[in-house]
Design a protein around this motif. Sequence first.
Motif, short mmCIF file in Angstrom:
data_model
loop_
_atom_site.label_atom_id
_atom_site.label_comp_id
_atom_site.label_asym_id
_atom_site.label_seq_id
_atom_site.Cartn_x
_atom_site.Cartn_y
_atom_site.Cartn_z
N SER A 269 -15.18 -1.82 -11.64
CA SER A 269 -15.77 -1.23 -10.29
C SER A 269 -14.74 -0.70 -9.41
O SER A 269 -15.53 -0.10 -8.37
CB SER A 269 -16.82 -2.35 -9.95
N HIS A 270 -13.46 -0.77 -9.65
CA HIS A 270 -12.85 -0.14 -8.40
C HIS A 270 -11.48 0.31 -9.11
O HIS A 270 -10.79 -0.17 -10.04
CB HIS A 270 -12.26 -1.32 -7.54
N VAL A 271 -10.73 1.48 -8.59
CA VAL A 271 -9.49 1.82 -9.16
C VAL A 271 -8.69 2.48 -8.17
O VAL A 271 -9.31 2.78 -6.95
CB VAL A 271 -9.92 3.20 -10.07
N GLY A 272 -7.29 2.25 -8.32
CA GLY A 272 -6.34 2.86 -7.33
C GLY A 272 -5.19 3.47 -8.09
O GLY A 272 -5.16 3.58 -9.21
N ILE A 273 -4.39 3.95 -7.26
CA ILE A 273 -3.04 4.63 -7.79
C ILE A 273 -1.83 3.86 -7.50
O ILE A 273 -1.77 3.49 -6.56
CB ILE A 273 -2.92 5.94 -7.44
N TYR A 274 -1.08 3.22 -8.52
CA TYR A 274 0.12 2.60 -8.20
C TYR A 274 1.04 3.05 -7.78
O TYR A 274 1.57 4.43 -8.16
CB TYR A 274 0.61 1.84 -9.71
N LEU A 275 1.74 2.64 -6.68
CA LEU A 275 2.87 3.37 -5.85
C LEU A 275 4.10 2.70 -6.23
O LEU A 275 5.24 3.23 -5.89
CB LEU A 275 2.59 2.93 -4.52
N GLY A 276 4.23 1.60 -6.95
CA GLY A 276 5.56 0.79 -7.03
C GLY A 276 5.81 -0.01 -6.27
O GLY A 276 5.17 -0.48 -5.06
N GLU A 277 6.60 -1.06 -6.70
CA GLU A 277 6.79 -2.51 -6.02
C GLU A 277 6.00 -3.24 -5.51
O GLU A 277 5.72 -3.76 -4.25
CB GLU A 277 8.01 -1.99 -4.72
N GLY A 278 4.86 -3.12 -6.44
CA GLY A 278 3.75 -4.20 -6.17
C GLY A 278 2.61 -3.27 -5.34
O GLY A 278 1.59 -4.16 -5.15
N GLU A 279 2.67 -2.33 -4.82
CA GLU A 279 1.87 -1.67 -3.99
C GLU A 279 0.98 -0.77 -4.47
O GLU A 279 1.39 0.06 -5.69
CB GLU A 279 2.36 -1.10 -2.79
N PHE A 280 -0.20 -0.28 -4.18
CA PHE A 280 -1.13 0.59 -4.66
C PHE A 280 -2.05 1.42 -3.52
O PHE A 280 -2.11 0.60 -2.51
CB PHE A 280 -2.06 0.34 -5.79
N ILE A 281 -2.34 2.38 -3.75
CA ILE A 281 -3.14 3.30 -2.72
C ILE A 281 -4.48 3.51 -3.50
O ILE A 281 -4.77 3.72 -4.46
CB ILE A 281 -2.48 4.52 -2.22
N VAL A 290 -6.36 3.31 1.84
CA VAL A 290 -5.25 2.39 2.48
C VAL A 290 -4.26 2.03 1.07
O VAL A 290 -4.46 2.15 0.17
CB VAL A 290 -5.77 1.17 3.04
N ILE A 291 -3.33 1.31 1.54
CA ILE A 291 -2.44 0.66 0.93
C ILE A 291 -2.48 -0.90 0.68
O ILE A 291 -2.36 -1.44 1.98
CB ILE A 291 -0.80 1.15 1.21
N ASN A 292 -2.41 -1.57 -0.26
CA ASN A 292 -2.65 -2.90 -0.62
C ASN A 292 -1.41 -3.20 -1.72
O ASN A 292 -0.94 -2.49 -2.33
CB ASN A 292 -3.97 -3.37 -1.00
N ARG A 293 -1.35 -4.57 -1.63
CA ARG A 293 -0.70 -5.28 -2.61
C ARG A 293 -1.22 -5.85 -3.83
O ARG A 293 -2.48 -6.33 -3.65
CB ARG A 293 0.23 -6.28 -2.03
#
Length: 312
Positions: A269-281, A290-293
């Motif tokens: 039900s949800h998708v984001g894009i991985y930024l690296g170092e445990g974070e995704f947008i 937003v950015i979360n971990r």
Amino acid sequence: MDGYRAVVPGKILYRGGICLRKLSRGLMVVAALGVLLGGGAWADRRHFSSPHVVVRGTVTGVYAAPEEGAEMVTQVITGEKLVVRKRSGNWLQVEVPDGYTGWVCARDILPYRHGKGPLDGVTHKVLVTAPVAGVAAGAGGPAVMQVTMGSELGLLGVGKGWYQVKLPGGQGWLGADAGRVLPVGAGPPRGTRADILATAQKFLGVPYVWGGTTALGIDCSGFTYRVYQVNGIKLLRDADQQFAMPEARAVDDPLPGDLVFFSGREPVSHVGIYLGEGEFIHASSGRGVVINRLDDPYYRDRYLGARSFITS
């Protein structure tokens, strides 16, 4: 003002009072200005003998049913060509480029006439790469219309810092820093992981709108769809579809630019894009982009895994 439609927070106003639609707070659009689009008459039922139509304004909602209060399932943007399936009153059932079938208000679109589309009669196009960009009636003039990332406009000429572009029913001038020139018929080159991250971060702070696909308001899969689109990767529209695409490689350890998926009310039900170092947008329904971990307890408990569409 004839030939004008304004969307302000909480309402859309149409001349004649039909197809009235309330949108989420924060969505602001200025679209279909007569000065750019030739001041043509509003579309009416006599004009729709063509099996195709094009989007005339900045962004248009596509709805689940031809009625007020229907769910907005996706959006279409300036110049996109839609296939007409049938008509009901002031609504048209259309098939849109992202694969959805839904209903659009007839006053938001123009009949497509062969040779008159925004990419007809030109050899090159401008792909809008800015989240939102103003189009002026003359080079250096004030913006009188907005276009959003992913719109494709025919290239008519080049000025100092400006592109003269072809719009549905007219023309205007777009700042050269708002788009890139490509041959008509060619998609954008495939972006690198760094390109995808740079595009994604342009959306930070954009409000969440269910069914949204633009920087005026976007949902989670509309966000990934749009970011990947301008980087030469075609995704399906919904999170569960993106998760299941045959091109998607399951990866245990995502790299920057890969997609990360979560469960919720639906299995996917949800998708984001991985930024690296445990974070995704991602586009959060409560806070917008937003950015979360990934190790945040809420997301950790719902994490399904990652998929990669990137070959480099």
